[in-house]
Design a protein around this motif. Sequence first.
Motif, PDB file in Angstrom:
ATOM      1  N   ALA B  39       0.838  -1.208   0.000  1.00 11.68           N
ATOM      2  CA  ALA B  39       0.000   0.000   0.000  1.00 11.68           C
ATOM      3  C   ALA B  39       0.868   1.251   0.000  1.00 11.68           C
ATOM      4  O   ALA B  39       0.401   2.331  -0.338  1.00 11.68           O
ATOM      5  CB  ALA B  39      -0.900   0.011   1.231  1.00 11.68           C
ATOM      6  N   TRP B  40       2.145   1.096   0.378  1.00  7.09           N
ATOM      7  CA  TRP B  40       3.039   2.243   0.509  1.00  7.09           C
ATOM      8  C   TRP B  40       3.875   2.362  -0.756  1.00  7.09           C
ATOM      9  O   TRP B  40       5.038   1.947  -0.805  1.00  7.09           O
ATOM     10  CB  TRP B  40       3.894   2.087   1.758  1.00  7.09           C
ATOM     11  N   ALA B  41       3.277   2.934  -1.773  1.00  9.57           N
ATOM     12  CA  ALA B  41       3.935   3.173  -3.054  1.00  9.57           C
ATOM     13  C   ALA B  41       3.405   4.494  -3.590  1.00  9.57           C
ATOM     14  O   ALA B  41       2.228   4.821  -3.400  1.00  9.57           O
ATOM     15  CB  ALA B  41       3.635   2.050  -4.040  1.00  9.57           C
ATOM     16  N   MET B  42       4.274   5.251  -4.245  1.00  7.89           N
ATOM     17  CA  MET B  42       3.825   6.515  -4.835  1.00  7.89           C
ATOM     18  C   MET B  42       4.798   6.945  -5.926  1.00  7.89           C
ATOM     19  O   MET B  42       5.923   6.444  -6.007  1.00  7.89           O
ATOM     20  CB  MET B  42       3.735   7.611  -3.766  1.00  7.89           C
ATOM     21  N   ALA B  43       4.362   7.858  -6.755  1.00 10.88           N
ATOM     22  CA  ALA B  43       5.248   8.513  -7.695  1.00 10.88           C
ATOM     23  C   ALA B  43       6.101   9.517  -6.929  1.00 10.88           C
ATOM     24  O   ALA B  43       5.662  10.074  -5.914  1.00 10.88           O
ATOM     25  CB  ALA B  43       4.438   9.213  -8.777  1.00 10.88           C
ATOM     26  N   VAL B  44       7.316   9.768  -7.445  1.00 15.32           N
ATOM     27  CA  VAL B  44       8.147  10.822  -6.844  1.00 15.32           C
ATOM     28  C   VAL B  44       8.713  11.778  -7.880  1.00 15.32           C
ATOM     29  O   VAL B  44       9.347  12.777  -7.508  1.00 15.32           O
ATOM     30  CB  VAL B  44       9.303  10.255  -5.982  1.00 15.32           C
ATOM     31  N   ALA B  52       8.464   5.423  -5.537  1.00 14.09           N
ATOM     32  CA  ALA B  52       8.987   4.979  -4.246  1.00 14.09           C
ATOM     33  C   ALA B  52       8.067   3.887  -3.727  1.00 14.09           C
ATOM     34  O   ALA B  52       6.849   3.961  -3.916  1.00 14.09           O
ATOM     35  CB  ALA B  52       9.033   6.144  -3.254  1.00 14.09           C
ATOM     36  N   VAL B  53       8.653   2.879  -3.095  1.00 12.71           N
ATOM     37  CA  VAL B  53       7.846   1.792  -2.523  1.00 12.71           C
ATOM     38  C   VAL B  53       8.562   1.259  -1.287  1.00 12.71           C
ATOM     39  O   VAL B  53       9.789   1.184  -1.255  1.00 12.71           O
ATOM     40  CB  VAL B  53       7.592   0.676  -3.567  1.00 12.71           C
ATOM     41  N   VAL B  54       7.777   0.941  -0.263  1.00  7.33           N
ATOM     42  CA  VAL B  54       8.322   0.420   0.985  1.00  7.33           C
ATOM     43  C   VAL B  54       8.205  -1.106   0.973  1.00  7.33           C
ATOM     44  O   VAL B  54       7.129  -1.653   0.742  1.00  7.33           O
ATOM     45  CB  VAL B  54       7.573   1.002   2.201  1.00  7.33           C
ATOM     46  N   ASN B 133      18.465   4.594   2.331  1.00  9.24           N
ATOM     47  CA  ASN B 133      16.998   4.522   2.405  1.00  9.24           C
ATOM     48  C   ASN B 133      16.517   3.083   2.549  1.00  9.24           C
ATOM     49  O   ASN B 133      15.565   2.806   3.280  1.00  9.24           O
ATOM     50  CB  ASN B 133      16.373   5.117   1.147  1.00  9.24           C
ATOM     51  N   TYR B 137      14.978   2.811   6.070  1.00  5.39           N
ATOM     52  CA  TYR B 137      13.532   3.055   5.983  1.00  5.39           C
ATOM     53  C   TYR B 137      12.784   1.986   5.178  1.00  5.39           C
ATOM     54  O   TYR B 137      11.578   2.148   4.950  1.00  5.39           O
ATOM     55  CB  TYR B 137      13.284   4.429   5.352  1.00  5.39           C
ATOM     56  N   LEU B 139      12.855   1.769   2.203  1.00  8.51           N
ATOM     57  CA  LEU B 139      12.311   2.594   1.117  1.00  8.51           C
ATOM     58  C   LEU B 139      13.141   2.405  -0.148  1.00  8.51           C
ATOM     59  O   LEU B 139      14.348   2.646  -0.147  1.00  8.51           O
ATOM     60  CB  LEU B 139      12.333   4.065   1.548  1.00  8.51           C
ATOM     61  N   LEU B 141      13.612   3.328  -4.273  1.00 10.82           N
ATOM     62  CA  LEU B 141      13.283   4.243  -5.355  1.00 10.82           C
ATOM     63  C   LEU B 141      13.541   3.529  -6.679  1.00 10.82           C
ATOM     64  O   LEU B 141      14.487   2.738  -6.803  1.00 10.82           O
ATOM     65  CB  LEU B 141      14.144   5.503  -5.260  1.00 10.82           C
TER      66      LEU B 141
END
Lengths: 194, 194
Positions: B39-44, B52-54, B133, B137, B139, B141
């Motif tokens: 659920a933790w993904a987004m454009a950067v 970015a994705v965790v 990262n 985290y 995290l 990229l």
Amino acid sequence: MNSTLAAVPLAKAYRLLNHGPTVLVSAAHAGRRNVMAAAWAMAVDFEPGKVAVVLDKQTWTRELLEAEGSFVLSVPCAAQVDLVQTVGNTSGRALDKFAAYGIETLAGEQVSAPLIAGCVAWLECRVLPEVHNQQGYDLFLGEVLAARADTRVFREGRWDFRGQDSLRTLHHVAGGHFLVIGDGIQGQMLTPKA
Amino acid sequence: MNSTLAAVPLAKAYRLLNHGPTVLVSAAHAGRRNVMAAAWAMAVDFEPGKVAVVLDKQTWTRELLEAEGSFVLSVPCAAQVDLVQTVGNTSGRALDKFAAYGIETLAGEQVSAPLIAGCVAWLECRVLPEVHNQQGYDLFLGEVLAARADTRVFREGRWDFRGQDSLRTLHHVAGGHFLVIGDGIQGQMLTPKA
């Protein structure tokens, strides 16, 4: 103060962002304040809750955030779509958005940045300084210090927007075109084939 | 191959994630492959598109992704809610999820990781190595190398799910409870007060 607001336990603050809403980012420093919109925000950890948000170098909010070391993410709703579009496409360097657009605020408990009234959730955060990410990717990490939500749509750790269409979260696609979040569905575990 | 798939220009690939859907992350290396939910993904970034994705350290997908240096984000839809819940709560170390759950795949154009069939969008990415990262985290990229979407719901750079309820994207809250994305709304610029 809206009487439907309630604190969200920090261990569940990630759920305020987990479904990917567009957020408003606000910051205040030395008597100045600003607010902008950001679609690129997400949770990155559970407890302590952490968030990530992308803030362009040109933004005034970023300058205030970096100077103060803290910020607020407010989660806006359908009733605020014009406000989101407007603060996402104007600069606080040129005008005080709060005065110009009649934006009401709530005081934070932990940080100086204002919470945007009429939103459905708020996360007060301190910046976790990571200069490499900030300079190279415009990516800011924050630790959640306090969280609140509107109990009309967030109760017992879950969003439920049924019967509250004006309070549904906004999910930006591009150019002021947003999708509004819908209703819930429960996933079930499948049985593996033998 | 589904005939409703079309390439998405890289400059518009961010729009596939901009509204915050839960994604499936897949990776392949040395003949092994896996898929998980995130659920933790987004454009950067816009162009070149970055994401970015965790990814938790315990995940098998992360190991494959780190070894291969590439991955795929597939954007699942309401019809796949049980699949998303299942791959998000099982480990590929113990079983081949593709065989166990009958998961069909499409070949990537740029990377070895499989695209998950039945999803509504796909982003093929190479890892942008950022050890700090990743270790600190969880995290990751990535740079987007190729993107495709299902033209039944993504056309001319916009999502439009009307009449396609089974293809609506999923937005995880917690514990297998998802919100399904709704319809569009256009924000308008407000006029500042004098």
